[in-house]
Design an enzyme around this catalytic site. Structure first.
Site, mmCIF file in Angstrom:
data_model
loop_
_atom_site.group_PDB
_atom_site.id
_atom_site.type_symbol
_atom_site.label_atom_id
_atom_site.label_comp_id
_atom_site.label_asym_id
_atom_site.label_seq_id
_atom_site.Cartn_x
_atom_site.Cartn_y
_atom_site.Cartn_z
ATOM 1 N N GLY A 49 0.836 -1.200 0.000
ATOM 2 C CA GLY A 49 0.000 0.000 0.000
ATOM 3 C C GLY A 49 0.867 1.245 0.000
ATOM 4 O O GLY A 49 2.017 1.207 0.448
ATOM 5 N N GLU A 141 -3.524 2.877 5.224
ATOM 6 C CA GLU A 141 -3.329 3.874 4.157
ATOM 7 C C GLU A 141 -4.232 5.091 4.354
ATOM 8 O O GLU A 141 -3.802 6.224 4.134
ATOM 9 C CB GLU A 141 -3.571 3.243 2.781
ATOM 10 C CG GLU A 141 -2.623 2.095 2.413
ATOM 11 C CD GLU A 141 -1.160 2.389 2.673
ATOM 12 O OE1 GLU A 141 -0.735 3.546 2.524
ATOM 13 O OE2 GLU A 141 -0.436 1.444 3.052
HETATM 14 NI NI NI Z 1 2.448 3.387 5.577
#
Ligand code: NI
Length: 177
Positions: A49, A141
């Protein structure tokens, strides 16, 4: 269309990683190119991510792909303005890491499931409930978009030790350049 390129990833501590990002208001070619660069950067790292603030872009844009098996079909997701709509009461613990905090891993407890609504790079709306590693990753995220890092869930003492290590790492890297 130019080829996607890897972007340098900011390393903690950096004020740009602590700043909440504003929503994306328009899907431009530039934004689509940026999301491709982010996927390229994430896969090359390698990571699962990446959030736009990590490459110094203050916008609510994340990319992720938690398919780790090399033989499995990749599932690159680009999320504009991702929003957590609901989380489970059940919680899970994962050992998390972050491309902005290299080689540091720590257990973080989060809701085991998260329902997320987002817009993709074609302007299409999605809503999906994630579980397992995907749930942890998407929450991690989205935290980046609010200026929050996984080490913010740790004790101040642990956070301080990690931050000192990163300050040293950045100094060493600067010297090697
Ligand atoms: Ni991170």
């Amino acid at each position: 269309m130019s080829m996607p390129m890897k972007r340098p990833i900011l390393i903690h501590p950096d004020p740009r990683l602590k700043k909440p990002a504003p929503p994306v208001t328009e899907i431009t070619d530039e934004l689509r190119a940026l999301s491709k660069d982010m996927l390229e950067t994430m896969y090359a790292a390698p990571g699962i991510g990446l959030a736009a603030p990590q490459i110094g872009v203050s916008a609510r844009l994340i990319v992720l792909d938690c398919i780790k098996d090399e033989d499995a079909t990749p599932r690159p997701l680009v999320m504009l303005n991702p929003e957590i709509r609901a989380v489970s009461d059940e919680r899970s613990v994962y050992e998390e890491g972050c491309l902005s905090i290299p080689d540091i891993y720590a257990e973080v407890e989060r809701p085991a499931e998260a329902t997320v609504r987002w817009t993709d790079a074609d302007g299409k709306e999605h809503e999906e409930t994630f579980d397992g590693l995907w749930a942890t990753c998407v929450q991690h995220e989205i935290d980046h978009l609010d200026g929050k890092l996984f080490i913010d869930y740790l004790t101040p003492m642990k956070r301080q030790i990690i931050t000192r290590k990163m300050v040293k790492l950045k100094k060493d890297r600067a010297r090697d350049d």
